[in-house]
Design a protein around this motif. Structure first.
Motif, PDB file in Angstrom:
ATOM      1  N   MET A 147       0.842  -1.208   0.000  1.00  0.00           N
ATOM      2  CA  MET A 147       0.000   0.000   0.000  1.00  0.00           C
ATOM      3  C   MET A 147       0.876   1.257   0.000  1.00  0.00           C
ATOM      4  O   MET A 147       1.944   1.279   0.566  1.00  0.00           O
ATOM      5  CB  MET A 147      -0.910   0.020   1.245  1.00  0.00           C
ATOM      6  CG  MET A 147      -2.044  -1.000   1.212  1.00  0.00           C
ATOM      7  SD  MET A 147      -3.294  -0.633  -0.031  1.00  0.00           S
ATOM      8  CE  MET A 147      -4.274   0.589   0.853  1.00  0.00           C
ATOM      9  N   ALA A 148       0.339   2.310  -0.603  1.00  0.00           N
ATOM     10  CA  ALA A 148       1.081   3.564  -0.679  1.00  0.00           C
ATOM     11  C   ALA A 148       1.174   4.222   0.702  1.00  0.00           C
ATOM     12  O   ALA A 148       0.354   3.952   1.577  1.00  0.00           O
ATOM     13  CB  ALA A 148       0.365   4.498  -1.647  1.00  0.00           C
ATOM     14  N   ARG A 167     -23.878   2.304   7.248  1.00  0.00           N
ATOM     15  CA  ARG A 167     -24.579   1.477   6.262  1.00  0.00           C
ATOM     16  C   ARG A 167     -23.625   0.589   5.481  1.00  0.00           C
ATOM     17  O   ARG A 167     -23.944  -0.530   5.111  1.00  0.00           O
ATOM     18  CB  ARG A 167     -25.362   2.360   5.288  1.00  0.00           C
ATOM     19  CG  ARG A 167     -26.714   2.796   5.846  1.00  0.00           C
ATOM     20  CD  ARG A 167     -27.642   3.266   4.760  1.00  0.00           C
ATOM     21  NE  ARG A 167     -27.232   4.552   4.204  1.00  0.00           N
ATOM     22  CZ  ARG A 167     -27.196   4.812   2.911  1.00  0.00           C
ATOM     23  NH1 ARG A 167     -27.500   3.895   2.039  1.00  0.00           N
ATOM     24  NH2 ARG A 167     -26.839   6.009   2.480  1.00  0.00           N
ATOM     25  N   LYS A 168     -22.434   1.083   5.213  1.00  0.00           N
ATOM     26  CA  LYS A 168     -21.478   0.326   4.398  1.00  0.00           C
ATOM     27  C   LYS A 168     -20.483  -0.468   5.239  1.00  0.00           C
ATOM     28  O   LYS A 168     -19.631  -1.166   4.702  1.00  0.00           O
ATOM     29  CB  LYS A 168     -20.729   1.274   3.464  1.00  0.00           C
ATOM     30  CG  LYS A 168     -21.661   1.808   2.384  1.00  0.00           C
ATOM     31  CD  LYS A 168     -20.934   2.668   1.398  1.00  0.00           C
ATOM     32  CE  LYS A 168     -21.806   2.955   0.196  1.00  0.00           C
ATOM     33  NZ  LYS A 168     -21.952   1.798  -0.696  1.00  0.00           N
ATOM     34  N   ASP A 169     -20.626  -0.322   6.570  1.00  0.00           N
ATOM     35  CA  ASP A 169     -19.740  -1.065   7.464  1.00  0.00           C
ATOM     36  C   ASP A 169     -18.270  -0.762   7.138  1.00  0.00           C
ATOM     37  O   ASP A 169     -17.443  -1.661   7.004  1.00  0.00           O
ATOM     38  CB  ASP A 169     -20.036  -2.576   7.354  1.00  0.00           C
ATOM     39  CG  ASP A 169     -19.394  -3.364   8.478  1.00  0.00           C
ATOM     40  OD1 ASP A 169     -19.013  -2.742   9.484  1.00  0.00           O
ATOM     41  OD2 ASP A 169     -19.272  -4.596   8.340  1.00  0.00           O
ATOM     42  N   MET A 170     -17.993   0.525   6.971  1.00  0.00           N
ATOM     43  CA  MET A 170     -16.636   0.984   6.664  1.00  0.00           C
ATOM     44  C   MET A 170     -16.314   2.177   7.572  1.00  0.00           C
ATOM     45  O   MET A 170     -17.224   2.886   8.001  1.00  0.00           O
ATOM     46  CB  MET A 170     -16.551   1.458   5.195  1.00  0.00           C
ATOM     47  CG  MET A 170     -16.559   0.328   4.180  1.00  0.00           C
ATOM     48  SD  MET A 170     -17.088   0.839   2.521  1.00  0.00           S
ATOM     49  CE  MET A 170     -15.956   2.146   2.141  1.00  0.00           C
ATOM     50  N   SER A 171     -15.030   2.407   7.818  1.00  0.00           N
ATOM     51  CA  SER A 171     -14.640   3.569   8.622  1.00  0.00           C
ATOM     52  C   SER A 171     -14.934   4.853   7.835  1.00  0.00           C
ATOM     53  O   SER A 171     -15.107   4.818   6.610  1.00  0.00           O
ATOM     54  CB  SER A 171     -13.153   3.500   8.958  1.00  0.00           C
ATOM     55  OG  SER A 171     -12.404   3.662   7.770  1.00  0.00           O
ATOM     56  N   ALA A 215     -12.415   5.344   5.117  1.00  0.00           N
ATOM     57  CA  ALA A 215     -12.652   4.529   3.916  1.00  0.00           C
ATOM     58  C   ALA A 215     -13.785   5.122   3.082  1.00  0.00           C
ATOM     59  O   ALA A 215     -13.724   5.104   1.849  1.00  0.00           O
ATOM     60  CB  ALA A 215     -12.983   3.092   4.313  1.00  0.00           C
ATOM     61  N   GLN A 260     -13.406   6.461  -0.762  1.00  0.00           N
ATOM     62  CA  GLN A 260     -14.281   6.001  -1.840  1.00  0.00           C
ATOM     63  C   GLN A 260     -14.924   7.176  -2.568  1.00  0.00           C
ATOM     64  O   GLN A 260     -15.032   7.193  -3.788  1.00  0.00           O
ATOM     65  CB  GLN A 260     -15.396   5.109  -1.275  1.00  0.00           C
ATOM     66  CG  GLN A 260     -15.029   3.662  -1.144  1.00  0.00           C
ATOM     67  CD  GLN A 260     -14.614   3.069  -2.466  1.00  0.00           C
ATOM     68  OE1 GLN A 260     -13.453   2.756  -2.659  1.00  0.00           O
ATOM     69  NE2 GLN A 260     -15.529   2.921  -3.396  1.00  0.00           N
ATOM     70  N   ARG A 320     -12.466   8.828  -4.919  1.00  0.00           N
ATOM     71  CA  ARG A 320     -12.236   8.014  -6.123  1.00  0.00           C
ATOM     72  C   ARG A 320     -13.375   8.197  -7.126  1.00  0.00           C
ATOM     73  O   ARG A 320     -13.152   8.366  -8.319  1.00  0.00           O
ATOM     74  CB  ARG A 320     -12.186   6.531  -5.748  1.00  0.00           C
ATOM     75  CG  ARG A 320     -10.907   6.173  -5.115  1.00  0.00           C
ATOM     76  CD  ARG A 320     -10.804   4.673  -4.990  1.00  0.00           C
ATOM     77  NE  ARG A 320      -9.605   4.413  -4.247  1.00  0.00           N
ATOM     78  CZ  ARG A 320      -9.503   3.562  -3.258  1.00  0.00           C
ATOM     79  NH1 ARG A 320     -10.534   2.843  -2.898  1.00  0.00           N
ATOM     80  NH2 ARG A 320      -8.371   3.404  -2.627  1.00  0.00           N
ATOM     81  N   LEU A 321     -14.588   8.111  -6.590  1.00  0.00           N
ATOM     82  CA  LEU A 321     -15.762   8.220  -7.448  1.00  0.00           C
ATOM     83  C   LEU A 321     -15.851   9.622  -8.054  1.00  0.00           C
ATOM     84  O   LEU A 321     -16.167   9.777  -9.239  1.00  0.00           O
ATOM     85  CB  LEU A 321     -17.007   7.916  -6.604  1.00  0.00           C
ATOM     86  CG  LEU A 321     -18.200   7.299  -7.308  1.00  0.00           C
ATOM     87  CD1 LEU A 321     -17.822   6.127  -8.180  1.00  0.00           C
ATOM     88  CD2 LEU A 321     -19.241   6.875  -6.275  1.00  0.00           C
ATOM     89  N   GLN A 358     -13.387  11.690  -8.650  1.00  0.00           N
ATOM     90  CA  GLN A 358     -12.360  11.838  -9.684  1.00  0.00           C
ATOM     91  C   GLN A 358     -12.760  11.111 -10.964  1.00  0.00           C
ATOM     92  O   GLN A 358     -12.587  11.622 -12.070  1.00  0.00           O
ATOM     93  CB  GLN A 358     -11.019  11.290  -9.168  1.00  0.00           C
ATOM     94  CG  GLN A 358      -9.862  11.588 -10.121  1.00  0.00           C
ATOM     95  CD  GLN A 358      -8.723  10.588 -10.007  1.00  0.00           C
ATOM     96  OE1 GLN A 358      -8.922   9.437  -9.643  1.00  0.00           O
ATOM     97  NE2 GLN A 358      -7.516  11.043 -10.299  1.00  0.00           N
ATOM     98  N   LEU A 359     -13.333   9.910 -10.801  1.00  0.00           N
ATOM     99  CA  LEU A 359     -13.746   9.118 -11.963  1.00  0.00           C
ATOM    100  C   LEU A 359     -14.834   9.845 -12.761  1.00  0.00           C
ATOM    101  O   LEU A 359     -14.762   9.957 -13.984  1.00  0.00           O
ATOM    102  CB  LEU A 359     -14.265   7.754 -11.479  1.00  0.00           C
ATOM    103  CG  LEU A 359     -14.711   6.755 -12.536  1.00  0.00           C
ATOM    104  CD1 LEU A 359     -13.551   6.325 -13.412  1.00  0.00           C
ATOM    105  CD2 LEU A 359     -15.320   5.526 -11.875  1.00  0.00           C
ATOM    106  N   ALA A 415     -13.472  12.934 -14.502  1.00  0.00           N
ATOM    107  CA  ALA A 415     -12.676  12.574 -15.686  1.00  0.00           C
ATOM    108  C   ALA A 415     -13.586  12.295 -16.880  1.00  0.00           C
ATOM    109  O   ALA A 415     -13.281  12.690 -18.001  1.00  0.00           O
ATOM    110  CB  ALA A 415     -11.806  11.348 -15.378  1.00  0.00           C
TER     111      ALA A 415
END
Lengths: 213, 70
Positions: free
Chosen positions: B1-2, B25-29, B32, B36, B39-40, B42-43, B46
């Motif tokens: 990992m970076a 709801r997503k069971d993520m910190s 995280a 996400q 990322r979305l 930026q995508l 683009a």
């Protein structure tokens, strides 16, 4: 894409001995040159042998992904945080490649519906490692190592090891039997390819199986 | 990992509440979730920069609506 090398082991089928290899979280110009300079000619050689054996070109088992252009795929996704590339190299040669998407796809299995997963966009072995091309593969273990890398990435992203992919027909048995993924059937939105998904429990079982080998 | 770097993120109550809701709801910190989201974002940016349009489609009715990115 970052470049962190991880030592892994492949099975050299000629000697039956383990062979040290490297898993990298990147696809660089070296890999693209290997694909264009080594993979494509090797694939063409296999195709020529297939044709010379009097078999119809339409039945060529390498046709399923012959249109894949790794350079184009990598260049299109360059700089995007949502996609990452992995490569497996052994003795200076690229033996396997994988592109993953960590943002665009969600789980379809009812118990995880709409939860995030790592989606394997593309994964390919070097032609000399593909048994479906009617040859003894040079190395074994490449597909499992790459799937393992996708699971590890899923865990790092807090997706609990959940992964998904659409399989080419030649690889369906690998994903269901070897990887233990759930087959959710053909997907009309993806040229009818079967969709496979791995739960957190299946990911754990896959990793445990690898450790017991 | 970076290698990871740390930053302080100042959010309103409403914004933090959305992050916390996603996290549960997503069971993520929350980290995280924000990763996400970036990322979305930026995508999508683009694709829009390339001249693509974004649509959402109702799975049942097949109605499509364009998402305007500003």
């Amino acid at each position: 894409m970052t470049t962190n090398a991880l030592k892994v082991t492949l099975l050299d089928t000629a000697t039956g001995e383990p062979r040290e290899a490297e898993l990298l979280s990147s696809i660089t110009e070296t890999q693209l040159t290997d694909v264009e300079g080594e993979w494509k000619p090797a694939l063409y050689d296999r195709f020529r042998e297939f044709k010379r054996a009097g078999k119809p070109p339409a039945a060529w088992p390498g046709a399923e992904n012959r249109h894949w252009d790794w350079r184009q795929k990598v260049e299109m996704l360059q700089g995007l945080l949502s996609h990452d590339g992995y490569c497996l190299t052994c003795q200076g040669m690229t033996e396997g490649l994988m592109l993953i998407d960590t943002s665009s796809y969600r789980c379809r299995l009812p118990e995880n519906e709409k939860r995030n997963l790592v989606y394997i966009d593309y994964v390919e072995n070097a032609p000399w490692n593909r048994p479906e091309l009617k040859q003894a593969p040079r190395y074994r273990g490449i597909g499992s190592i790459l799937v393992g890398a996708a699971i590890e990435r899923s865990i790092a992203e807090e997706f609990k090891g959940r992964i998904g992919l659409h399989a080419l027909p030649q690889a369906e048995a690998f994903y269901s039997a070897t990887c233990g993924m759930t087959d959710l059937g053909p997907d009309t939105a993806k040229q009818g390819l079967r969709y496979y998904e791995m739960t957190a429990a299946q990911a754990e079982a896959f990793i445990a199986k690898g450790k017991n080998r | 990992m970076a290698t990871k770097r740390t930053m302080t993120l100042n959010l309103t109550d409403a914004e933090m509440s959305v992050v916390e809701d996603f996290s549960a709801r997503k069971d993520m910190s929350k980290t995280a979730v924000m990763r996400q989201a970036l990322r979305l974002y930026q995508l999508l940016e683009a694709r829009v920069e390339k001249g693509d349009k974004l649509y959402v489609e109702n799975e049942v009715t097949k109605d499509k609506a364009e998402i305007m990115m500003v």
